[in-house]
Design a protein around this motif. Structure first.
Motif, short mmCIF file in Angstrom:
data_model
loop_
_atom_site.label_atom_id
_atom_site.label_comp_id
_atom_site.label_asym_id
_atom_site.label_seq_id
_atom_site.Cartn_x
_atom_site.Cartn_y
_atom_site.Cartn_z
N VAL A 546 -67.22 -83.85 -47.40
CA VAL A 546 -66.38 -84.71 -48.23
C VAL A 546 -66.61 -84.40 -49.70
N SER A 547 -67.85 -84.13 -50.07
CA SER A 547 -68.15 -83.79 -51.46
C SER A 547 -67.37 -82.56 -51.91
N ARG A 548 -67.32 -81.56 -51.05
CA ARG A 548 -66.59 -80.35 -51.39
C ARG A 548 -65.09 -80.65 -51.55
N LEU A 549 -64.56 -81.49 -50.67
CA LEU A 549 -63.14 -81.82 -50.75
C LEU A 549 -62.82 -82.61 -52.02
N VAL A 550 -63.73 -83.53 -52.40
CA VAL A 550 -63.51 -84.29 -53.63
C VAL A 550 -63.53 -83.36 -54.83
#
Length: 585
Positions: A546-550
């Motif tokens: 999720v961090s990468r997507l954000v």
């Protein structure tokens, strides 16, 4: 023994080998593991390899019970072959099979260890000399003469200890005599002939024969040349013929006269008959002289036969052992310890495929299952482990690494680890994840992996994401059944799965291990610690994803959507992984 007594040789193949090699040579090629000879007789190399593997290790091949286990085995052989110092050594490696007794494994390990120690003791310059000698052996086509030359060359280098002791033990004086005789005889094509330059009388006879053969090919030109001198009677024609042949060939006139007919129907018949009779006489002379010279040379070879055979054996065995030593040193392999209790344990194990392909250092992994003593930080006594953790976390690679360790150990070869303990097994069940979701695949998979568990208590199970081939609702139940069956059967095994929580509580002598992601790298790819943590469930750590997507969101609305997912998995954790990414309130 008949050719058809060997596995894979039926009437048609036997006939092919008999025509190409003869029965005795074909059997000798099989017994000496000479793939090249069988291939020269017309067999495909793959078929020749299978025949030799069964001839020399059929029982050992039986432990490779799954296609994936056999793939690992073939990959190991392919890597080892790259370090062969001769073609024959490469063929020997190609037909290496797992062994069925620990004594046999230890004996081969003793041989490979001696060869590796010998190779380590050589300086770079001497190693190059040795490799050059074996290269020349191949360039000569192998065989008796090449073996004799190779032994003498290695003795000249001054190698006399370790794996070269058998080379040093051969009498060089006897080999010198054999070298001269072998260099004089040509045995290619299955027929022994004397080489040019060996005997002056034979060379002269051959030269005379070739010259007359050339004249015979000219035919009518010879007649016209004789008649152009204006001969009128048959006696004049005969004398002109003798003179012409003597002038055009190295033959003395007296020799031509002996073979020249006294009468003939006409000029054509005279020349034809005269050249034919001369050729017959010359061929008889060449054959008689060649046979006499060959008998003398073969007598000399008989006197040195023991030394020649010792040279062939020593060269082939030394080349084979040095090839394995180079493979061992290239991958920094270590001798394993064999233990009685079911176990596979490896300290700082390295996957050979990764080592061969890696630009940077490969992270070694310490892992063990069963009763062991070498990997102190790994729990001991558990027959089965359930391995969990992040996608792309190295779980499948760890299974393959353990398979490499066990297969190499059973072949009597060192393994890719700093230390290892292995127990002898009757079956290696290595099953990779196959993303085929149907009843047929499930049935065939169960038929492959279950029988070895019921047939022996010495089975190694390495099963990757079994749940991928069946419905989610029943996958956990079936996987638990396999774990239970492995424990009850006394097997040792590692099962990779994402269903660890659904398998609790595990049977006694089974544990759960996990591989964890540590965070995101600078390029926002997942940073995984490939070393499993023991007795804990590994997670796929969705917060990192999720961090990468954000961080990579292209607009405000997309970012808001991923931030909502961040709230669900834990905003604080996500913020820690975003590094420089801004976080909206």
């Amino acid at each position: 023994m008949r050719l058809q007594d060997y596995w894979g040789i039926g009437p048609k193949t036997a006939s092919q080998l008999e025509d190409g090699l003869g029965t005795e040579r074909a059997i000798r090629a099989i017994e000496s593991m000479d793939i090249g000879a069988l291939a020269d007789a017309g067999l495909a190399r793959g078929r020749a390899t299978r025949i030799l593997r069964h001839a020399h290790g059929e029982q050992g091949m039986g432990i490779l019970t799954t296609p994936d286990a056999r793939t690992v085995y073939k990959d190991l052989l392919k890597r080892a072959q790259e370090y062969a110092v001769t073609d024959h050594a490469g063929d020997r490696i190609r037909v290496l099979t797992p062994l069925t007794s620990v004594d046999a494994m230890e004996n081969r390990l003793d041989e490979v260890t001696l060869a590796t120690d010998t190779w380590d003791d050589l300086d770079d310059s001497t190693r190059e000399e040795v490799l050059d000698v074996f290269t020349r052996f191949d360039e000569m086509g192998g065989g008796d003469r090449a073996a004799v030359e190779t032994v003498l060359a290695l003795q000249d280098v001054g190698l006399d200890t370790g794996v070269f002791a058998s080379i040093d033990a051969i009498d060089p004086d006897a080999l010198d005599d054999a070298r001269e005789a072998l260099g004089s005889l040509d045995t290619e094509g299955g027929e022994t002939t004397v080489r040019e330059g060996v005997d002056d009388e034979l060379d002269t006879a051959r030269e005379q024969l070739a010259a007359v053969e050339h004249l015979e090919a000219q035919g009518i030109d010879v007649i016209e040349a004789i008649q152009s001198d204006g001969v009128r009677s048959s006696e004049e024609f005969r004398e002109a013929f003798i003179s012409y042949v003597a002038n055009e060939t190295p033959l003395p006139a007296t020799r031509v006269r002996e073979a020249t007919p006294t009468e003939a129907a006409d000029a054509t018949d005279f020349v034809t008959q005269g050249l034919r009779d001369l050729l017959d006489a010359l061929r008889e002379s060449v054959e008689a002289r060649e046979q006499a010279v060959a008998n003398e040379l073969e007598s000399a070879l008989d006197d040195s036969r023991d030394e020649i055979e010792a040279a062939v054996t020593a060269v082939n065995e030394t080349a084979f052992q040095l090839s394995l030593a180079r493979f061992v040193r290239a991958y920094d392999l270590t001798r394993p310890t064999f233990v009685e209790s079911g176990c596979v344990a490896a300290v700082n194990a390295r996957n050979l495929s990764l080592v061969a392909a890696a630009d940077d250092d490969v992270q070694p992994v310490t892992y063990a299952v069963g009763d062991h003593e070498c990997a102190g930080e790994v729990p001991t006594g558990d027959q089965v482990t359930v391995l969990t953790g992040a996608n792309s976390g190295g779980k499948t690679t760890l299974l393959e690494t353990l398979c490499q360790v066990v297969v190499l150990a059973h072949m009597g070869l060192p393994v890719p680890a700093d230390d290892a303990e292995v127990s002898r097994v009757d079956a290696i069940v290595f099953h990779r994840r196959h993303a085929s979701f149907n009843a047929g695949v499930l049935e065939s998979t169960l038929q492959t992996i279950v029988p070895p568990l019921t047939e022996s208590n010495r089975t190694l199970m390495l099963v990757d994401e079994f749940e991928a081939i069946t419905e989610p609702g029943s996958a956990a139940d079936l996987l638990y059944g396999l774990v239970r069956l492995a424990v009850d059967a006394g097997a040792v095994g590692v099962y990779v799965t994402h269903l660890a929580d659904d398998l609790e509580p595990l049977p006694e002598r089974a544990r759960t291990d996990g591989i964890f992601a540590r965070g995101l790298r600078d390029d926002l790819t997942l940073d995984v610690d490939y070393q499993p943590q023991f007795e804990t469930v590994g997670r796929s750590t969705p917060e990192f994803i999720v961090s990468r997507l954000v961080a990579n969101a292209s607009d405000r609305s997309e970012r808001a959507g991923f931030e909502a997912l961040a709230d669900a998995v834990g905003e604080d954790v996500v913020q820690q992984t975003l590094l420089d990414a801004e976080w909206s309130s």
